[in-house]
Scaffold this motif. Structure first.
Motif, PDB file in Angstrom:
ATOM      1  N   GLN A 551       0.841  -1.159   0.080  1.00 53.79           N
ATOM      2  CA  GLN A 551      -0.006  -0.109  -0.055  1.00 53.79           C
ATOM      3  C   GLN A 551       0.767   1.424   0.128  1.00 53.79           C
ATOM      4  OE1 GLN A 551      -0.876  -2.797   1.362  1.00 53.79           O
ATOM      5  NE2 GLN A 551      -3.010  -3.077   1.128  1.00 53.79           N
ATOM      6  N   GLU A 552       2.033   1.313   0.763  1.00 58.89           N
ATOM      7  CA  GLU A 552       2.964   2.354   0.682  1.00 58.89           C
ATOM      8  C   GLU A 552       3.438   2.639  -0.442  1.00 58.89           C
ATOM      9  OE1 GLU A 552       6.369   3.682   3.862  1.00 58.89           O
ATOM     10  OE2 GLU A 552       6.914   1.994   2.552  1.00 58.89           O
ATOM     11  N   TYR A 555       0.688   4.256  -2.530  1.00 59.53           N
ATOM     12  CA  TYR A 555       0.337   5.464  -1.999  1.00 59.53           C
ATOM     13  C   TYR A 555       1.219   6.396  -2.742  1.00 59.53           C
ATOM     14  CZ  TYR A 555      -0.205   9.474   1.029  1.00 59.53           C
ATOM     15  OH  TYR A 555      -0.461  10.645   1.658  1.00 59.53           O
ATOM     16  N   GLN A 559       0.496   9.760  -5.283  1.00 62.80           N
ATOM     17  CA  GLN A 559       1.008  11.030  -4.869  1.00 62.80           C
ATOM     18  C   GLN A 559       2.018  11.518  -6.178  1.00 62.80           C
ATOM     19  OE1 GLN A 559       0.428  12.695  -1.979  1.00 62.80           O
ATOM     20  NE2 GLN A 559      -1.400  11.121  -2.218  1.00 62.80           N
ATOM     21  N   SER A 578      -7.530   5.818  -4.546  1.00 62.87           N
ATOM     22  CA  SER A 578      -6.570   6.579  -3.630  1.00 62.87           C
ATOM     23  C   SER A 578      -7.080   6.939  -2.226  1.00 62.87           C
ATOM     24  CB  SER A 578      -6.462   8.015  -4.311  1.00 62.87           C
ATOM     25  OG  SER A 578      -7.630   8.806  -4.331  1.00 62.87           O
ATOM     26  N   VAL A 581      -6.490   3.653  -0.160  1.00 64.47           N
ATOM     27  CA  VAL A 581      -4.903   3.247   0.108  1.00 64.47           C
ATOM     28  C   VAL A 581      -4.493   4.475   1.224  1.00 64.47           C
ATOM     29  CG1 VAL A 581      -2.575   3.608  -0.910  1.00 64.47           C
ATOM     30  CG2 VAL A 581      -4.463   2.230  -1.992  1.00 64.47           C
ATOM     31  N   ASP A 582      -5.115   5.632   0.809  1.00 64.46           N
ATOM     32  CA  ASP A 582      -4.695   6.786   1.947  1.00 64.46           C
ATOM     33  C   ASP A 582      -5.002   6.354   3.338  1.00 64.46           C
ATOM     34  OD1 ASP A 582      -4.163   9.036   3.236  1.00 64.46           O
ATOM     35  OD2 ASP A 582      -5.251  10.356   1.718  1.00 64.46           O
TER      36      ASP A 582
END
Length: 719
Positions: A551-552, A555, A559, A578, A581-582
């Motif tokens: 997920q990181e 993310y 971005q 988004s 995941v955020d």
């Protein structure tokens, strides 16, 4: 006869020589049927004259024995043929089997010399001979299951009688191709030789020494190895009792070939040889008229063969050989590419920002070689010696190709591009390994945009079989050819696409990942979302896929895309993927498998399970319910529709590239034949109608592209 020649030597041994006119390899089509029948008539007449001591079967094509059935003829068949046509087809199929039965019951010894691959129908011919001699290193086997079929010329019946039910199920249902040395160990090849020239001598020597030879299953005292289907042996009974459920569990009922193969092996092991042949014929015909087999034949035979022959490679450019490869970034991706390159005999410069980081990449390579069962300690040492770990750009001098595998950050990629071009020669090709950043824009940092190209490897790069090659606006044909050739050298299948946001694979898989996130946000049970993906035939659930990526990472990529869009004055619209995941990263600290857990929990020593906090996070008032079929269709229709859009926009121009890329790159269900073939199989008009329903219910991702509407109205397929 032009297909088969008969030549008798001074010892009375008749050589039956396959040499199909106008073909690089011999195939089992209509020409073969006619020629083989006549050949057996002629051989029988020669035997009746008393002048034949044996038969030696071989190929007249250097380095090529016999491929298999003619797939082109099979694809031309009507899937919905009437009953009388099926009866005619069955009769014709049994006619194909007959000459091989005649061959093994001639009353004289029959040996075969395999000078090249003997796969499918070719190995079925070999199995009908009493003695099988092969050149070391060639491949043999019955790989039909890999294209949704099963052997149909006696291969199931003979192999089962030769090595037993248990062993034949493993070989046939998995479509295994064995090197001759392994085939000898398995008992399906009898003798090996070092060269093609030795085949005839060994085979004929055996014929002379065994004038009374017959097939083992034709002997009066024959017993099937391990016991036949009527045996009371517990192992046999367990195989027949648990086998069907195991097959269903492994294939989820989506692969009819594996089910048919298991049933045919067991059924044929209950009866006499001739009845078993009839049983095999019926199962084969059923698969031959099955849509799944049609899908897989198109994708894994016709389209894959076209790609491997270079259908997407520019014409008029000589094959290139990369002797020295530079890799920027010694992380898992860069080190994985280094592993594949060093095994392929290429010298590699593995560069990172520090020597410590570069050495970590080298350590990754060493560990990778150690895990590979077929790599000996001596080979691992040899492969590692080809990888130079360094922090110095100067070591890249002399590279024919440099692959950049650094972070998905434009500034970092621009910096390494400039640093690299300062030390490499003017003809060096520079490839960016990116999953989404536009190649044309990345090439702006280069002083040689014609040498700049995208090569999207999939993780882990040493294992994943696909490379997505992305052509920028200024990329030259030579750069494309070099990228294509190195991909094949690394053992990968290359697909070629044009530049565009997300290229082909990333934009396509993004739709199903977004649907998973959207359904989660809408309060659907995550267990159903994951089950639907697996029931469709996807290797993993859509939520599990993000856990693997992390997920990181998702993310950070999001971005970066958001920043890119804003810089271009095109702010990104908010979306469920988004948002979810955020929340997972910033609210719950669930950053993915590598970080300890994401959508799933990963208990030490136990099986992964859905994170218990998902219900409270996304469905605190209880789960939302929609039809299960809608969940399944949302996960696949979105990908097929996106593939059509990519073709409509010119991002992808080849149906083969789209189908193979979707299966091998992003795990699109294999039994469908790929993202576009899935539409063909569903029926274009029916697919449009179903997509329109999904559009009305679940949003614009299911809007039907004009290209699809036009094809549906004209009755055209994606070919």
């Amino acid at each position: 006869m032009s297909y088969i020649r008969l030549e008798k030597d001074s010892d009375g041994i008749v050589e039956l020589i396959f040499d199909q006119p106008g073909k690089a390899v011999n195939t089992m089509g209509a020409d073969y049927e006619v020629a083989m029948k006549q050949a057996l008539v002629d051989i029988k007449a020669m035997i009746a004259d008393g002048s034949v001591t044996g038969v030696y079967v071989r190929s007249g094509k250097p380095g090529q024995f016999f491929a298999g059935g003619d797939i082109t003829e099979m694809l031309a068949m009507d899937l919905d043929m009437p009953a009388e046509e099926k009866a005619r087809m069955y009769s014709a199929l049994m006619d194909v089997k007959a000459p091989l039965r005649e061959l093994e019951t001639l009353g004289v010894p029959v040996a075969v010399g395999m000078n090249g691959p003997a796969l499918g129908g070719g190995f079925e011919i070999a199995l009908s001979c009493h003695y099988r001699v092969a050149v070391k290193g060639i491949q043999v086997g019955l790989p039909e299951a890999m294209i949704g079929l099963m052997p149909g010329a006696g291969g199931v019946v003979r192999l089962t009688r030769l090595i037993g039910m248990q062993e034949s199920i493993g070989l046939i249902s998995q479509g295994k191709r064995l090197k001759a040395e392994k085939a000898l160990e398995a008992g399906i090849v009898d003798e090996l030789v070092d060269s093609e020239e030795e085949l005839a001598a060994k085979a004929k020597a055996w014929i002379k020494a065994n004038p009374e030879a017959v097939q083992v299953w034709d002997k009066a005292d024959y017993q099937m190895p391990g016991g036949d289907a009527n045996s009371k042996d517990q192992g046999v009974q367990g195989l027949m009792f648990f086998g069907p459920s195991n097959v269903m569990a492994q294939t989820k009922g989506l692969m009819p070939a594996q089910q048919a193969i298991f049933a045919c092996i067991v059924d044929s092991a209950r009866v006499d040889f001739d009845t078993a042949q009839a049983i095999e014929g019926r199962y084969f015909l059923k698969l031959l008229t099955d849509q799944v087999a049609r899908n897989m034949m198109m994708a894994f035979f016709v389209q894959m063969e076209a790609l491997n022959k270079g259908a997407s490679r520019p014409d008029g450019i000589d094959k290139t050989v990369v002797k020295k490869l530079g890799i920027l970034g010694a992380g898992q991706m860069g080190a994985g590419i280094a592993v594949a390159a060093s095994k392929a005999g290429i010298d590699v410069v593995l560069k990172d920002i520090s020597q410590e980081n570069a050495d970590k990449g080298l350590a990754y390579a060493a560990a990778s070689f150690k895990k590979q069962r077929r790599v000996t300690e001596e080979q691992a040492t040899e492969y590692l010696a080809r990888i130079q770990a360094t922090a110095d750009y100067a070591d890249l001098a002399g590279c024919d190709l440099v692959i950049e595998a650094v972070f998905e950050n434009r500034d970092v990629k621009a910096a390494v591009t400039k640093e690299t071009e300062a030390v490499v020669g003017p003809d060096c090709i520079f490839a960016s390994n990116t999953s989404a950043l536009p190649i044309t824009e990345l090439a702006e940092a280069s002083g040689r945009a014609d040498n700049f190209i995208g090569m999207h490897f999939f993780s882990p790069a040493e294992k994943m079989p696909l490379v997505e090659i992305i052509r920028g606006d200024k990329t030259s044909d030579r750069a494309l050819a070099v990228a294509f050739d190195i991909s094949q050298k690394l053992g990968k299948t290359p697909i070629v696409v044009n530049d565009g946001p997300g290229f082909f694979t990333t934009r396509t898989i993004a739709t199903t990942i977004s649907q998973g996130a959207e359904m989660l946000e809408q309060g659907l049970n995550p267990v159903l979302i994951e089950s639907a993906a697996r029931d469709n035939g996807s290797p993993v659930g859509t939520l599990a896929a993000i856990d693997e990526i992390s997920q990181e990472t998702a993310y950070k990529n999001g971005q970066q895309l958001k920043a890119d869009a804003e810089a271009q004055g095109k702010p990104m619209a908010d979306n469920a993927a988004s948002r979810v995941v955020d929340r997972m990263v910033n609210e719950f600290g669930r950053k993915g498998k590598i970080h300890g857990g994401g959508y799933y929990e990963y208990p030490e020593g136990g099986k992964k399970r859905i994170w218990s906090g998902l219900k409270e996070a996304f469905a605190p008032n209880g789960y939302t319910e929609i039809p299960y079929q809608d969940i399944k269709d949302r996960l696949v229709f979105c990908q097929s529709l996106e593939a059509v859009r990519a073709m409509e926009e010119g991002v992808i121009t080849s149906v083969a590239d789209a189908n193979i890329g979707s299966i091998m790159g992003i795990g699109f269900p294999a039994q469908t034949g790929g993202a576009l073939q899935a539409i063909n199989a569903y029926g274009l008009k029916a697919f449009v109608e179903r997509a329109q329903y999904l559009h009305q219910q679940y949003g614009d991702v299911f809007a039907v592209p004009e290209l699809l509407i036009e094809k549906a109205e004209k009755g055209e397929l994606f070919l």
